[in-house]
Enzyme design. Structure first.
Site, mmCIF file in Angstrom:
data_model
loop_
_atom_site.group_PDB
_atom_site.id
_atom_site.type_symbol
_atom_site.label_atom_id
_atom_site.label_comp_id
_atom_site.label_asym_id
_atom_site.label_seq_id
_atom_site.Cartn_x
_atom_site.Cartn_y
_atom_site.Cartn_z
ATOM 1 N N SER A 193 -15.428 37.928 36.024
ATOM 2 C CA SER A 193 -14.434 37.417 35.064
ATOM 3 C C SER A 193 -13.108 38.177 35.134
ATOM 4 C CB SER A 193 -14.993 37.497 33.644
ATOM 5 O OG SER A 193 -15.231 38.845 33.292
ATOM 6 N N LEU A 195 -11.494 38.694 37.948
ATOM 7 C CA LEU A 195 -10.732 38.315 39.145
ATOM 8 C C LEU A 195 -9.727 37.190 38.907
ATOM 9 C CD1 LEU A 195 -13.560 38.617 41.813
ATOM 10 C CD2 LEU A 195 -11.805 40.277 41.194
ATOM 11 N N GLN A 196 -9.750 36.591 37.717
ATOM 12 C CA GLN A 196 -8.757 35.568 37.366
ATOM 13 C C GLN A 196 -7.363 36.196 37.217
ATOM 14 O OE1 GLN A 196 -7.979 36.120 33.908
ATOM 15 N NE2 GLN A 196 -7.404 34.145 32.969
ATOM 16 N N ARG A 197 -7.299 37.516 37.098
ATOM 17 C CA ARG A 197 -5.990 38.170 36.911
ATOM 18 C C ARG A 197 -5.901 39.568 37.544
ATOM 19 N NH1 ARG A 197 -9.465 38.522 33.219
ATOM 20 N NH2 ARG A 197 -9.812 40.372 31.974
ATOM 21 N N LYS A 210 -13.944 50.192 39.494
ATOM 22 C CA LYS A 210 -12.570 49.680 39.642
ATOM 23 C C LYS A 210 -11.668 50.692 40.329
ATOM 24 C CE LYS A 210 -12.196 46.275 35.951
ATOM 25 N NZ LYS A 210 -11.510 45.909 34.696
ATOM 26 N N CYS A 295 8.280 56.440 19.814
ATOM 27 C CA CYS A 295 6.969 56.451 20.466
ATOM 28 C C CYS A 295 6.130 55.326 19.865
ATOM 29 C CB CYS A 295 6.295 57.813 20.316
ATOM 30 S SG CYS A 295 5.583 58.134 18.689
ATOM 31 N N CYS A 312 -8.323 40.700 25.171
ATOM 32 C CA CYS A 312 -8.364 39.561 26.099
ATOM 33 C C CYS A 312 -9.777 39.000 26.248
ATOM 34 C CB CYS A 312 -7.846 39.993 27.468
ATOM 35 S SG CYS A 312 -6.110 40.460 27.460
ATOM 36 N N CYS A 369 7.689 60.234 11.819
ATOM 37 C CA CYS A 369 6.580 59.947 12.740
ATOM 38 C C CYS A 369 5.708 61.193 12.907
ATOM 39 C CB CYS A 369 7.124 59.516 14.103
ATOM 40 S SG CYS A 369 5.834 59.339 15.346
#
Lengths: 396, 90
Positions: A193, A195-197, A210, A295, A312, A369
């Site tokens: 799944s 390899l689509q991107r 990876k 930041c 995703c 911050c």
């Protein structure tokens, strides 16, 4: 009537003005009220030039003097200080330039050898191998990159957090660009799944790490690049070690925990982060330059609840969207490494693939911050990079 | 009417609209008008005390309202608000 070389040289020298390296240096450093400042012209062969030359000199080898000098110095009234290795070829070259109509030509006696022996400043130019000159020829043609910029890329190191949708295209292009050391932090294995991107991987590597898969692709693309594989998950405990020694980080991760941990460590280390995130048809991009701009915590002090920020794997993403955003990250990374252009610091770019539109919003540093605000900045200035306690990140 | 750009993650809750229009003299009033039409957005945009959640940014014509007048920032008819929650996907 024939002449010996010694006779020719003696006769020519009699009609050429010479000056010692010290006088040459004073002339070149002076800023004349009228006319142009003096230029050094190095008339030696290319192999001699590559071993070192006077800073600011223009290289016009004597064999190409007449054909190239007009392009190098169009104004014939510019004072020219010619030099060679010992001060003989430059005398002959000075005569040739006078014949071409250059009005103020001088020859530096003693040449580059005497210049160096007197301890005057010189530098060795960047020399790329013949193969590198061919590989990066399109870069070398751009004045903003050139040999110096390419050398800078070859000497640079970039850490990728994630070799996924964003990391894949960015890795490919930074490898192609010749960024010399690419670190990859990823603990996952390649799945169908992905390899689509995730175009740095391939079908025959399903099930492999990876980092290993990406390293194999990069090796095939550009042998100039060293890949450092970090087969681990980035956490608050290891992040300072992971980012240590890298010039820049490309953030292509997909969790808020990782993004906050990376942000806090990168601020402490002073390392710029090129940030992007994607959701379905949309992407966001910005560059976090510690203490020069905001930041990640200035932008989003706290993470959203999970239902407002699905990843995703839950929400889906059009495969080309991380492709676009990853390439924009690679572009910003190259700009930051080369110190060119106007990086996306203090600005956030929103890409909408369906509209084919880009929008930009302005970001500001938050003085309160906890990572880079006034109080935090003072703490960072006083402490070593890895000594601070992790900041609290409340994940709803 | 002020145009509000709805982020992709919230579009399903406003009938898949990319942009909606709402009325008000300030950012707070415009957002309240939006929430009166789509009450389901309330928890995602505002705290129980009615302040903007810290994981959502609102930009008025590209400027963060936190550095303008927060929810009291005045808005005009032709202004555009962008609602931008954090995204983590990579």
């Amino acid at each position: 009537m024939t002449k010996t070389y010694a006779e020719l040289l003696r006769e020519t020298r009699a009609g050429v003005r010479e000056l010692a390296p010290q006088e040459a240096s004073q002339l070149a450093d002076s800023k004349p009220a009228h006319g142009r400042p003096a230029r050094y012209i190095d008339v030696r062969e290319t192999s001699e030039w590559q071993e070192g030359h006077i800073v600011g000199a223009v290289h016009v080898p004597r064999g190409h003097l007449e054909s190239r000098i007009e392009a190098a110095v169009p104004d014939r009234d510019t004072p020219l200080i010619l030099y060679c290795a010992a001060g003989n070829r430059s005398v002959l070259a000075a005569r040739q330039l006078a014949d071409l109509g250059y009005t103020d030509v001088l020859s530096m006696s003693g040449g580059f050898q005497q210049w160096k022996s007197e301890g005057r400043p010189w530098k060795a130019p960047v020399v790329l191998s013949p193969e590198q000159q061919r590989r990066y020829s399109r870069h070398l043609l751009i004045p903003e990159v050139g040999s110096e910029g390419q050398k800078r890329l070859l000497d640079a190191s970039v850490l990728f957090i994630g070799a996924g949708g964003l990391g894949s295209p960015a890795l490919l292009y930074l490898a192609a660009a010749g960024v010399g050391r690419l670190g990859i932090v990823d603990f996952d294995v390649v799945e169908l799944s992905n390899l689509q991107r995730q175009v740095v991987h391939s079908s025959d590597r399903i099930g492999r790490r990876k980092t290993e898969s990406a390293a194999e692709t990069i090796r095939g693309l550009n042998p100039d690049v060293t890949v450092v594989q970090h087969d681990e998950m980035l956490t608050e405990d290891n992040v300072a070690r992971l980012i240590d020694g890298y010039d820049l980080v490309v953030d292509g991760t997909d969790t808020f925990e990782t993004r906050y941990a990376l942000n806090d460590a990168a601020v402490r280390a002073g390392t710029p982060v090129v940030h992007a995130s994607v959701f379905r048809f949309e992407g966001q991009l910005t560059v976090f330059a510690p203490f020069d701009g905001p930041c990640y915590r200035c932008l989003y002090p706290t993470p959203p609840p999970p239902e407002l920020a699905p990843g995703c794997s839950v929400a889906g993403v059009l495969g080309v969207v991380p492709g676009v955003m990853g390439l924009l990250q690679a572009t910003e990374a190259v700009k930051v490494l080369l110190g060119i252009g106007d990086p996306l610091v203090g600005r956030l770019l929103i890409y909408d693939a369906l509209d084919a539109s880009f929008q930009e919003v302005q970001l500001r540093r938050d003085p309160d911050c906890p990572a880079c605000g006034t109080v935090a900045a003072a703490t960072v200035a006083d402490a070593p990079a890895d000594s601070s306690q992790p900041l609290e990140t409340t994940l709803s | 009417m002020t145009t509000i750009r709805i982020p992709p993650v919230l579009r399903a809750q406003v009938g898949d609209a990319k942009q909606v229009e709402a009325q008000g003299e300030t950012v707070g009033e415009v957002l309240q008008h939006l929430l009166s039409q789509h009450p389901v957005l309330s928890d995602q945009l505002l705290t129980p005390e009615g302040q903007l959640n810290r994981f959502v940014n609102v930009y008025l014509n590209g400027q963060d309202i936190r550095y303008l007048g927060e929810l009291d920032t005045p808005v005009g008819e032709r202004d555009t608000l962008i609602v931008l929650p954090a995204m983590a996907g990579g």
